[in-house]
Write an enzyme that holds these catalytic residues in place. Structure first.
Site, PDB file in Angstrom:
ATOM      1  N   ILE A 154      34.980  21.868  -0.241  1.00  0.00           N
ATOM      2  CA  ILE A 154      34.208  20.908   0.562  1.00  0.00           C
ATOM      3  C   ILE A 154      35.106  19.745   0.995  1.00  0.00           C
ATOM      4  CG2 ILE A 154      32.256  19.308   0.551  1.00  0.00           C
ATOM      5  CD1 ILE A 154      30.874  21.254  -1.458  1.00  0.00           C
ATOM      6  N   ASP A 173      43.646  14.548  -5.674  1.00  0.00           N
ATOM      7  CA  ASP A 173      43.182  15.751  -6.365  1.00  0.00           C
ATOM      8  C   ASP A 173      44.350  16.265  -7.204  1.00  0.00           C
ATOM      9  OD1 ASP A 173      42.511  18.463  -7.036  1.00  0.00           O
ATOM     10  OD2 ASP A 173      41.104  18.515  -5.367  1.00  0.00           O
ATOM     11  N   THR A 230      28.514  12.944  -1.783  1.00  0.00           N
ATOM     12  CA  THR A 230      27.689  14.139  -1.577  1.00  0.00           C
ATOM     13  C   THR A 230      27.960  15.142  -2.695  1.00  0.00           C
ATOM     14  OG1 THR A 230      29.402  15.088  -0.169  1.00  0.00           O
ATOM     15  CG2 THR A 230      27.604  13.940   0.955  1.00  0.00           C
ATOM     16  N   SER A 231      28.562  14.670  -3.795  1.00  0.00           N
ATOM     17  CA  SER A 231      28.984  15.621  -4.836  1.00  0.00           C
ATOM     18  C   SER A 231      27.995  15.674  -6.002  1.00  0.00           C
ATOM     19  CB  SER A 231      30.389  15.273  -5.302  1.00  0.00           C
ATOM     20  OG  SER A 231      30.906  16.336  -6.051  1.00  0.00           O
ATOM     21  N   ARG A 232      28.084  14.745  -6.915  1.00  0.00           N
ATOM     22  CA  ARG A 232      27.121  14.650  -8.016  1.00  0.00           C
ATOM     23  C   ARG A 232      26.902  13.175  -8.322  1.00  0.00           C
ATOM     24  NH1 ARG A 232      25.769  18.990  -6.968  1.00  0.00           N
ATOM     25  NH2 ARG A 232      25.727  20.881  -8.219  1.00  0.00           N
ATOM     26  N   ASP A 256      23.974  11.371  -1.148  1.00  0.00           N
ATOM     27  CA  ASP A 256      23.076  12.529  -1.069  1.00  0.00           C
ATOM     28  C   ASP A 256      22.680  12.966  -2.469  1.00  0.00           C
ATOM     29  OD1 ASP A 256      21.772  14.674   0.402  1.00  0.00           O
ATOM     30  OD2 ASP A 256      23.314  16.018  -0.382  1.00  0.00           O
ATOM     31  N   GLU A 261      18.493  11.809 -10.278  1.00  0.00           N
ATOM     32  CA  GLU A 261      17.740  12.453  -9.194  1.00  0.00           C
ATOM     33  C   GLU A 261      16.730  13.490  -9.663  1.00  0.00           C
ATOM     34  OE1 GLU A 261      21.157  14.276  -7.067  1.00  0.00           O
ATOM     35  OE2 GLU A 261      20.229  16.200  -7.477  1.00  0.00           O
TER      36      GLU A 261
HETATM   37  P1  NAI Z   1      35.839  23.032  -5.560  1.00  0.00           P
HETATM   38  O1  NAI Z   1      35.891  23.523  -6.972  1.00  0.00           O
HETATM   39  O2  NAI Z   1      36.298  23.915  -4.443  1.00  0.00           O
HETATM   40  O3  NAI Z   1      36.676  21.662  -5.440  1.00  0.00           O
HETATM   41  C1  NAI Z   1      36.624  20.629  -6.374  1.00  0.00           C
HETATM   42  C2  NAI Z   1      37.984  19.945  -6.350  1.00  0.00           C
HETATM   43  O4  NAI Z   1      37.896  18.767  -7.169  1.00  0.00           O
HETATM   44  C3  NAI Z   1      39.118  20.818  -6.919  1.00  0.00           C
HETATM   45  O5  NAI Z   1      40.177  20.920  -5.974  1.00  0.00           O
HETATM   46  C4  NAI Z   1      39.565  20.048  -8.167  1.00  0.00           C
HETATM   47  O6  NAI Z   1      40.959  20.165  -8.419  1.00  0.00           O
HETATM   48  C5  NAI Z   1      39.149  18.628  -7.801  1.00  0.00           C
HETATM   49  N1  NAI Z   1      39.097  17.719  -8.931  1.00  0.00           N
HETATM   50  C6  NAI Z   1      38.773  17.975 -10.229  1.00  0.00           C
HETATM   51  N2  NAI Z   1      38.878  16.847 -10.953  1.00  0.00           N
HETATM   52  C7  NAI Z   1      39.264  15.855 -10.099  1.00  0.00           C
HETATM   53  C8  NAI Z   1      39.541  14.482 -10.251  1.00  0.00           C
HETATM   54  N3  NAI Z   1      39.460  13.869 -11.441  1.00  0.00           N
HETATM   55  N4  NAI Z   1      39.926  13.761  -9.161  1.00  0.00           N
HETATM   56  C9  NAI Z   1      40.034  14.373  -7.953  1.00  0.00           C
HETATM   57  N5  NAI Z   1      39.778  15.675  -7.759  1.00  0.00           N
HETATM   58  C10 NAI Z   1      39.399  16.408  -8.815  1.00  0.00           C
HETATM   59  O7  NAI Z   1      34.336  22.557  -5.331  1.00  0.00           O
HETATM   60  P2  NAI Z   1      33.557  22.378  -3.956  1.00  0.00           P
HETATM   61  O8  NAI Z   1      32.916  23.675  -3.584  1.00  0.00           O
HETATM   62  O9  NAI Z   1      34.441  21.703  -2.975  1.00  0.00           O
HETATM   63  O10 NAI Z   1      32.381  21.396  -4.404  1.00  0.00           O
HETATM   64  C11 NAI Z   1      32.648  20.051  -4.779  1.00  0.00           C
HETATM   65  C12 NAI Z   1      31.395  19.449  -5.369  1.00  0.00           C
HETATM   66  O11 NAI Z   1      30.395  19.334  -4.344  1.00  0.00           O
HETATM   67  C13 NAI Z   1      30.705  20.314  -6.441  1.00  0.00           C
HETATM   68  O12 NAI Z   1      31.267  20.053  -7.710  1.00  0.00           O
HETATM   69  C14 NAI Z   1      29.276  19.885  -6.359  1.00  0.00           C
HETATM   70  O13 NAI Z   1      29.078  18.875  -7.317  1.00  0.00           O
HETATM   71  C15 NAI Z   1      29.117  19.306  -4.960  1.00  0.00           C
HETATM   72  N6  NAI Z   1      28.165  20.040  -4.123  1.00  0.00           N
HETATM   73  C16 NAI Z   1      27.170  19.312  -3.497  1.00  0.00           C
HETATM   74  C17 NAI Z   1      26.244  19.935  -2.684  1.00  0.00           C
HETATM   75  C18 NAI Z   1      25.172  19.160  -1.974  1.00  0.00           C
HETATM   76  O14 NAI Z   1      24.222  19.767  -1.455  1.00  0.00           O
HETATM   77  N7  NAI Z   1      25.258  17.843  -1.856  1.00  0.00           N
HETATM   78  C19 NAI Z   1      26.270  21.412  -2.508  1.00  0.00           C
HETATM   79  C20 NAI Z   1      27.379  22.072  -3.166  1.00  0.00           C
HETATM   80  C21 NAI Z   1      28.276  21.399  -3.964  1.00  0.00           C
END
Ligand code: NAI
Length: 330
Positions: A154, A173, A230-232, A256, A261
């Site tokens: 993302i 990252d 938009t993450s958590r 978001d 929540e």
């Molecule tokens: P992903 O696993 O592809 O990417 C996460 C990245 O975060 C990885 O590259 C990882 O190395 C990095 N990371 C880990 N610890 C870190 C830190 N301390 N500092 C910086 N980067 C760090 O995951 P993806 O698919 O990109 O999803 C990211 C987040 O988006 C998910 O964990 C989820 O919480 C959230 N999400 C939100 C949605 C929504 O509807 N708002 C829907 C789907 C996911």
């Protein structure tokens, strides 16, 4: 075979029914899965759940005692599942690891653009015949610096979008996706916070990332910058963010996701008294924009979630290898 679908909204039913294989019966419940709602899964061999369902040890044990053998997550995150308990009970647990990462990245862009150019306020004003511009002043994003924290699927999609808009993109990252050459520069978190006009969070919620945005990190941000999440929700210490908004250190906030929540989002509370005072305080700021965890919510992502959920179920039924399994009964 029969599956119990929890936290089911009408849109879940629509997309899951479209993807459902013949021979699989789905029963839909709008209730969240928790100990009290376990009996709804009577007669089912699998449960299908979402982000705010609770799958702790007592819930998993109760499901197992009723004959449930598979947990199908309609999401990527699994912080709500006690995997140790699931392993002990020999449950099959599978998730949908990625569904249209661009959908979430595009929603982050929508939040930035809305909050920056105040289109939400302009919409309401114009409908009342008020065409005054006072209070709608934004900034040109072209040439600004956008900091992406977490450059996975993302975050990388978000980086490409902001790069395409002429922004300078920084990513922080420990293991960024490799395809960002020419799009973004790597940075450590402190330098990113100090330089960015917009900071967008895209890393997972882990013990190490909980409240990564707190009083100290907010103080390191450029004064008046915008923060987007938009993450958590747990990535942000909301009380600290409120103080930073009050002092003007934080210029705008778009979220978001929200730490508490689970008692609010995905439900209509428009006739209820909302007792979460922290959330209600956020709602009083003109420079705060909140959406209710809808980043993923596009037709394409819903189709992908439904298709992968039933592909995971087919693996469970056939005992075939499943790339999306977190646990397979050994
Ligand atoms: P992903 O696993 O592809 O990417 C996460 C990245 O975060 C990885 O590259 C990882 O190395 C990095 N990371 C880990 N610890 C870190 C830190 N301390 N500092 C910086 N980067 C760090 O995951 P993806 O698919 O990109 O999803 C990211 C987040 O988006 C998910 O964990 C989820 O919480 C959230 N999400 C939100 C949605 C929504 O509807 N708002 C829907 C789907 C996911």
């Amino acid at each position: 075979m029969k599956i119990a679908v929890y936290s089911a909204q009408p849109y879940d039913r629509r997309f899951l029914d479209e993807a459902r294989a013949p021979g699989v019966e789905a029963v839909y419940f709008s209730d969240r899965l928790e100990l009290d709602t376990v009996p709804l899964a009577q007669g089912c061999s699998a449960v299908c759940v979402f982000v705010n369902d609770r799958l702790d040890a007592p819930v998993l044990e109760a499901l197992h005692a009723m004959g449930v053998r598979a947990v199908l997550l309609r999401c990527a995150g699994f912080n709500n599942v006690d995997l140790k308990a699931a392993e002990r009970l020999k449950l099959f647990v599978a998730r949908v690891p990625a569904y249209a990462p661009e959908a979430v990245a595009e929603h982050a862009l929508a939040l930035v653009m809305t909050l920056n150019r105040r289109t939400h306020r302009a919409y309401a004003r114009v409908r009342e015949g008020n065409f005054a511009l006072d209070g709608l002043l934004g900034m040109t994003l072209h040439g600004k610096t956008v900091g992406i924290v977490g450059a996975g699927q993302i975050g990388a999609a978000a980086a490409r979008i902001f790069h395409g808009m002429g922004c300078k993109v920084l990513v922080s990252d420990p293991a960024p996706t490799p395809q960002l050459q020419g799009v973004a520069e790597r940075s450590d978190l402190d330098a990113l916070l100090a330089q960015s006009d917009v900071v967008s969070l895209h890393c997972p919620l882990l013990d190490a990332t909980r409240h990564m945005i707190d009083t100290a990190s907010l103080a390191r941000m450029k004064r008046g910058a915008m923060l987007v999440n938009t993450s958590r929700g747990g990535l942000i210490d909301t009380a600290a963010v409120i103080e930073a908004l009050k002092s003007g250190q934080l210029g705008a906030l778009a979220i978001d996701v929200y730490e508490q929540e689970s008692t609010l989002f995905f439900q209509d509370h428009s006739s209820d008294i909302i007792t979460d005072d922290v959330f209600q305080r956020l709602m009083t700021f003109p420079n705060v924009l909140v959406t209710g965890h809808q980043g993923f919510f596009t037709i394409e992502a819903m189709r992908e979630i439904a298709a992968v959920t039933f592909a995971n179920l087919a693996c469970f039924l056939q005992g075939s290898p499943c790339a999306n399994a977190l646990l397979t009964p050994g």
